[in-house]
Design a protein around this motif. Structure first.
Motif: not given
Lengths: 275, 464
Positions: A44, A214-216, A223
């Protein structure tokens, strides 16, 4: 799924994609970003929104090929689809009539500074633009930036085009010679750090946009955390824009390097055609 | 004939499973299931059922197992619990149904959870997927925010009442915590996918990568998209950190991030999957709940040499399930009890190199009823550590509540909802699961979903 409507290479490693994303384009405000995932095995990745049109439903993203995912994205063609396009995320820029504003875009940061510059101009500010890149090849959107500024200064680090300077040089001259009310700067973290250091002695509010890992990107994982004024913030939901004078830049720079080794592995594998 | 003892479930050997992500427990055989079921007294007034948040007819399904009618047993459970394969694996049965089992007074309780899991797996292997008859469409449209346990339950129930149900999931895969949080070795993702598939077969429409509060707000769902009711099951989803120095160093993760990278993004298979994750050699997990155990066992499977659970109270106070603690111990996780992290130490490049801790002792019970940990004077010490996972719980993610008008939240940001109906301060908006209760269990979230679905059905009748 989200379809690529058009693709344009703005310079050697800078690519513009127009995406069919009516729901997101309808909502997107200057300063916000989206998350994309190329395919089922994809990561992502956050990308700032370069432009959006609520009428046509077109969302424009611009990115620089630097790692595996962005090189892979750069190979996509018009008509192909991306697995996911999520947004608009993050808070929007504060757009008010401040007086005279300088908008600084460095490298790929020219893309996200454009909608902010446009909005600041539209609301009545006197807007001075400074755009810069390492070399001529990495510059883009000079014409578009000229349209939405009262003055535009262009620099290259190596002097291969326009003025040979870092963006901080004309910035300092402007602050010395005129009353400046606000500065917005987007670019590599190191550039935003030095812009913030340059403007600090003049005590002019300086807004930066952090492009953290970032992740979500909805506040769930942390993160993207950064220290602003000594407090931990999540760039994805509290930002991405922050007061550049209060950001702990050394922490931002170190965190941005966290996966340096893994990034090399992934890119090498991609270049060998194994992924 | 004397009653046989409670049957264990075969599990992968600890030294093998510590290096793979396959499911640890392997489930009963048909023979074992029938023997275990035969232990049930089939009480007239079954206490076990009162311990189940969704009131599964436990003696009913167990008597079918006894007769070898495994598929029928699974379908019997599904009348009240749409996710038996999930619940059989992750419910804390020892605190619910099995805790109240009459047999448990003198010997071991019936292994209800293991039987539930067995019949659910059996049905998926050998049974045809049976879609219940859906009544004619009512014309009502309901939005479900979040596709975790509460959202899936509400969506399934309301679809079966004939309503048009749309799930909105922020991530790219449905399942919520079942997908991003609980690791593969405890809950295989194929099982979650199967349950989600079933909900879709009931007619539920699934929108992934759709962030309510950003892409659309709850207000817009009502005003522009013509939804008649909205259920908010978006989960807790805001990781807590300790607030100690060094927490923003590289290689310090929230449990949410660590588990999301490994589970949802499949970072354990990097570089085949693009998302990386750091492999620690010496890993410290802060916290003592199920999420801490999951994080520790994930770190081990990723390739860590040593994994510590750093917990400031003692073993008795560990909030994790006994089974998970036992699994972790068997796999070689090292428990540092009565240890309080004070500071995370880093090197010049900004990476973790150690943790500074303090020895604790237990004092008088605090508000939670557990004995309060108190620092022991001059007891500070350092452990060399190169990766930290902070697993001390989470709070309410404000993304949905803050963008919805007339929605009351409490001082912690959780949505205020009626315990029996899930009704919020705004008519037509219902909520349940972790965004109401704070981080809890899968089955409690499902129970809340079940109640909310009933209440939404009643609410829709008032609209006619």
């Amino acid at each position: 799924m989200s379809r690529i409507l058009s693709k344009e290479r703005l310079s050697e490693n800078v690519v513009k994609l127009e995406m069919d994303a009516p729901l997101i384009a309808r909502k997107a405000k200057a300063g916000q970003f989206i998350i994309i995932r190329i395919d089922e095995n994809g990561e992502r990745i956050p990308l700032t929104i370069a432009d959006s049109n609520s009428e046509t439903g077109i969302l424009t993203i611009i990115f620089q090929e630097v790692g595996k995912s962005t090189f892979q994205l750069g190979k996509k063609k018009a008509g192909e689809e991306l697995a996911d396009l999520v947004g608009p995320l993050g808070t929007q820029s504060e757009i008010e009539n401040y007086g005279t504003v300088i908008c600084v875009g460095g490298g790929i940061g020219i893309a996200p500074i454009y909608p902010i510059t446009k909005a600041l101009k539209a609301i009545g500010n006197n807007v001075i633009g400074i755009i810069g890149a390492r070399c001529k090849n990495l510059l883009f959107w000079e014409d578009k930036m000229r349209e939405v500024t009262d003055e535009l200064i262009v620099t290259t680090d190596d002097g291969s085009y326009a003025r040979k300077a870092l963006v901080t040089e004309p910035l300092k001259e402007l602050m010395e010679s005129r009353k400046i009310d606000r500065i917005v700067a987007i670019g590599p973290a190191i550039m935003m750090k030095f812009v913030s250091l340059t403007t600090k002695p003049y005590n002019i509010p300086t807004i930066v946009s952090l492009n953290t890992i970032m992740v979500d990107a909805t506040g769930m994982c942390g993160a993207c955390r950064c220290s602003v004024d000594g407090k931990t913030k999540f760039a994805c939901v509290d930002g991405p824009e922050f007061d550049g004078h209060k950001v702990d830049w050394d922490e931002v720079l170190k965190r941005s390097q966290m996966y340096r080794e893994e990034e090399k592995i992934a890119l090498k594998r991609f270049e060998r055609g194994e992924a | 004939m004397p009653r046989p003892p409670r049957n264990d479930m075969p599990r992968q050997e600890p030294e093998i499973r510590a290096h793979n992500f396959l499911e640890v427990a392997m489930g009963y055989s048909e023979e074992t299931a029938v023997i275990e079921a035969s232990r049930c007294l089939l009480c007239k007034k079954p206490q076990c059922v009162t311990g189940c948040p969704v009131e599964v007819d436990i003696p009913g399904f167990i008597s079918l197992v006894k007769e070898g009618k495994f598929i029928e047993a699974a379908r019997h459970i599904k009348k009240t619990n749409a996710l038996p394969a999930v619940c059989g694996r992750v419910c804390p049965q020892e605190d619910q149904c099995e805790k109240l089992c009459v047999l448990g007074k003198k010997e071991e309780p019936v292994a209800i959870g293991r039987l539930e899991r067995f019949v659910a797996d059996y049905e998926s292997k050998f049974g045809e997927i049976k879609i219940p008859e859906i009544p004619p469409q009512t014309g009502f449209k309901i939005a479900v925010v979040g596709s975790g346990p509460s959202g899936l339950t509400v969506a399934g129930d309301l679809a079966q009442s004939g309503h048009e149900v749309h799930i909105f999931e922020a991530l790219h895969k449905p399942g919520g915590v079942l997908v991003y949080g609980i690791p593969e070795f405890r809950l295989p993702k194929t099982i979650v996918a199967r349950e989600v598939d079933y909900i879709q077969k009931l007619g539920v429409k699934l929108n992934t990568s759709f962030v309510i509060g950003k892409t659309l707000t709850v207000d817009e769902l009502f005003e522009e998209d013509g939804f008649h009711a909205v259920f908010l099951g978006n989960g807790a989803g805001l990781p807590y950190f300790l607030g100690v120095p060094g927490e923003n160093l590289n290689n310090v993760y929230s449990a949410n991030e660590f588990l999301t990278r490994s589970n949802l993004m499949k970072a354990y298979d990097f570089p085949n999957y693009d998302t990386p994750i750091k492999i620690g050699k010496k890993v410290a997990i802060f916290g003592g709940g199920n999420v801490a155990m999951d994080s520790a066992r994930t770190a081990l499977r990723l390739g860590a040499d040593e994994v510590y659970i750093v917990y400031r109270r003692s073993k008795q106070e560990l909030p994790a399930r006994a089974e998970e603690i036992e699994n972790a111990e068997e796999e070689g996780i090292i428990f540092k009890f009565l240890t309080n992290p004070l500071k995370i130490l880093g090197n010049d490049d900004g990476y973790v190199v150690g943790i500074q801790c303090q020895q604790m002792q237990l004092g008088e019970p605090d508000a939670s009823g557990r004995r309060r940990p108190m620092p022991v004077k001059d007891s500070e010490f350092i452990i060399d550590i190169d990766l930290v996972v902070v697993a001390i719980g989470q709070g309410a993610n404000p993304l949905v509540a803050s963008t919805t008008t007339n929605l009351e939240t409490n001082k912690w940001g959780y949505i205020v909802a009626d315990e029996e109906t899930g009704a919020t301060s705004r008519p037509g908006v219902y909520a349940g699961g972790d965004i109401v209760t704070g981080a809890a269990t899968v089955i409690l979230a499902m129970g809340a979903g079940r109640k909310a679905a009933k209440a939404i059905n009643n609410y829709l009748k008032t609209l006619k």
